[in-house]
Design an enzyme around this catalytic site. Structure first.
Site, PDB file in Angstrom:
ATOM      1  N   ILE A  96       5.755  -6.399  -3.037  1.00 33.43           N
ATOM      2  CA  ILE A  96       6.104  -7.342  -1.972  1.00 33.43           C
ATOM      3  C   ILE A  96       4.830  -7.646  -1.196  1.00 33.43           C
ATOM      4  O   ILE A  96       4.421  -6.898  -0.316  1.00 33.43           O
ATOM      5  CB  ILE A  96       7.204  -6.780  -1.056  1.00 33.43           C
ATOM      6  CG1 ILE A  96       8.473  -6.503  -1.879  1.00 33.43           C
ATOM      7  CG2 ILE A  96       7.512  -7.775   0.066  1.00 33.43           C
ATOM      8  CD1 ILE A  96       9.616  -5.918  -1.086  1.00 33.43           C
ATOM      9  N   HIS A  97       4.196  -8.752  -1.560  1.00 38.78           N
ATOM     10  CA  HIS A  97       2.967  -9.180  -0.888  1.00 38.78           C
ATOM     11  C   HIS A  97       3.320 -10.252   0.143  1.00 38.78           C
ATOM     12  O   HIS A  97       4.490 -10.456   0.466  1.00 38.78           O
ATOM     13  CB  HIS A  97       1.930  -9.657  -1.907  1.00 38.78           C
ATOM     14  CG  HIS A  97       2.427 -10.743  -2.806  1.00 38.78           C
ATOM     15  ND1 HIS A  97       2.369 -12.066  -2.480  1.00 38.78           N
ATOM     16  CD2 HIS A  97       3.028 -10.683  -4.022  1.00 38.78           C
ATOM     17  CE1 HIS A  97       2.896 -12.787  -3.460  1.00 38.78           C
ATOM     18  NE2 HIS A  97       3.304 -11.961  -4.414  1.00 38.78           N
ATOM     19  N   ALA A  98       2.338 -10.938   0.684  1.00 39.23           N
ATOM     20  CA  ALA A  98       2.532 -11.845   1.817  1.00 39.23           C
ATOM     21  C   ALA A  98       3.561 -12.948   1.578  1.00 39.23           C
ATOM     22  O   ALA A  98       4.407 -13.199   2.430  1.00 39.23           O
ATOM     23  CB  ALA A  98       1.197 -12.468   2.220  1.00 39.23           C
ATOM     24  N   ALA A 123       7.169 -11.556   1.311  1.00 42.35           N
ATOM     25  CA  ALA A 123       7.487 -10.943   2.601  1.00 42.35           C
ATOM     26  C   ALA A 123       7.809 -12.021   3.632  1.00 42.35           C
ATOM     27  O   ALA A 123       8.755 -11.891   4.414  1.00 42.35           O
ATOM     28  CB  ALA A 123       6.328 -10.072   3.087  1.00 42.35           C
TER      29      ALA A 123
END
Length: 85
Positions: A14-16, A19
């Site tokens: 779950i990266h930017a 997210a």
């Protein structure tokens, strides 16, 4: 309280971008919504809190919602997660 469990399959976890999308979905609901990963918990309505979990590929997450619209919140978040993560 409604909950949803999922093992993250996305290569980058779950990266930017995901997210931000999850936070945007969570903010639509009145319910309190949290994500738990590796015994750490965050408020999903706060992007920085969600990013601090540093969820990696293969880790199991639990989304929990408690409130008047918990069913809808968990259903929409689960649909996004299953499709994108």
């Amino acid at each position: 309280m409604k909950s949803f469990h999922y093992r993250v399959a996305a290569e980058h976890g779950i990266h930017a971008r995901p997210a931000g999308a999850l936070t945007k979905i969570a903010k639509k609901y009145a319910s309190q919504i949290t994500m738990c990963c590796a015994q750490r918990i965050c408020d999903m309505k706060r992007l920085v809190s969600l990013m601090k979990l540093e969820v990696k590929q293969g880790e199991e997450i639990t989304i929990s919602a408690q409130g008047p619209d918990e069913d809808q919140a968990v259903a929409e978040l689960a649909a996004y997660i299953q499709t994108h993560l």
